[in-house]
Write a protein that holds these residues in place. Sequence first.
Motif, PDB file in Angstrom:
ATOM      1  N   UNK A  44       0.808  -1.271  -0.010  1.00  0.00           N
ATOM      2  CA  UNK A  44      -0.028   0.032   0.036  1.00  0.00           C
ATOM      3  C   UNK A  44       0.869   1.207   0.007  1.00  0.00           C
ATOM      4  N   UNK A  45       2.280   1.229   0.654  1.00  0.00           N
ATOM      5  CA  UNK A  45       3.052   2.219   0.726  1.00  0.00           C
ATOM      6  C   UNK A  45       3.562   2.639  -0.670  1.00  0.00           C
ATOM      7  N   UNK A  46       3.754   1.318  -1.334  1.00  0.00           N
ATOM      8  CA  UNK A  46       4.481   1.484  -2.650  1.00  0.00           C
ATOM      9  C   UNK A  46       3.239   2.237  -3.668  1.00  0.00           C
ATOM     10  N   UNK A  47       2.072   1.826  -3.406  1.00  0.00           N
ATOM     11  CA  UNK A  47       0.834   2.200  -4.292  1.00  0.00           C
ATOM     12  C   UNK A  47       0.750   3.991  -3.934  1.00  0.00           C
ATOM     13  N   UNK A  48       0.967   4.372  -2.743  1.00  0.00           N
ATOM     14  CA  UNK A  48       0.572   5.632  -2.401  1.00  0.00           C
ATOM     15  C   UNK A  48       1.522   6.415  -3.153  1.00  0.00           C
TER      16      UNK A  48
END
Length: 307
Positions: A44-48
């Motif tokens: 999720x951090x990578x997507x953000x």
Amino acid sequence: MVFKFTIDDVVNKHIPPNRLDRLPNIIGRFLGAHKTTPKHDYLIWLEIFLGSFCGIALIEGVFKSNTAFTAHNAPLIIASYGASAILCFNASQAPLAQPRNVLIGHFISALIGICIQKLFSLSERGRDNYWASGALSVAVASVAMSILNCVHPPAGASALLPSADESIRAMSWWYLPAHLVSSVLIISVALITGNIIRKYPVYWWTPAPVGKAKVEPEPEPAPAPASAPVPSEEENKLSSSAKAESISSSEDVKEGITSVPGLKYIQISGTETLVPADYDLDELTTEWLNEMRNKLQSLIPKNDSPV
């Protein structure tokens, strides 16, 4: 906060129901018509990170290029979209980050901001008091977004910028299409990056029911029993108190919603909301249930209230 009146009270009955589930899977997925499963935080951090970078870079790239906005003093990016990126890519499940809030919230605020700034510009005294123009623009835009049910916090800056930034004032009415283009671009990136491992948007217009309400035929009353003993007043009081004690011991009241063990349906009235105890309520569902109860409560005449 749930308001007793928003524009949805008028227009929701004219909005067609969501039919995205009928689209091909590859198209429906990137419009938010799919189910998600829990993912690791680092994904999720990578997507953000990717969504925020691509969204801001795309807007900057468009306004940096030689377009129709170049000759009208358009900035590299309207500053309020930095805050919109945080909502769209980090808090994408929040109501404030949905496409309706981003697009309409920014546009309405920008329209109010440029109109009030133009009024102040008509006189020398008004031009000397742009501080009042900016404060009035944010105040009016805040109320307008509440009535239109499209509250988007970064849009407050969109209302303020025409009064606070000279370069934005130089854009004049081109400030409005610049907002439309910016909003569409950031939503487009959010639809792509936000639907790889998560889901965006949660809804396109509202989580509340839309379309005309179906009129169901009234069920025929059940025949009364041939003979039934009439309980006395003392028996009625005893049974009512026992029932109240039984319900109060088994129910769980939270945020105005009562969870009842064994219940197999959701009941909403002007005084209470009953849901099954094993039903998992998220923030959006809780807000919608409370909104429905408040609307029903407003229909109850004051003289019909219990004594």
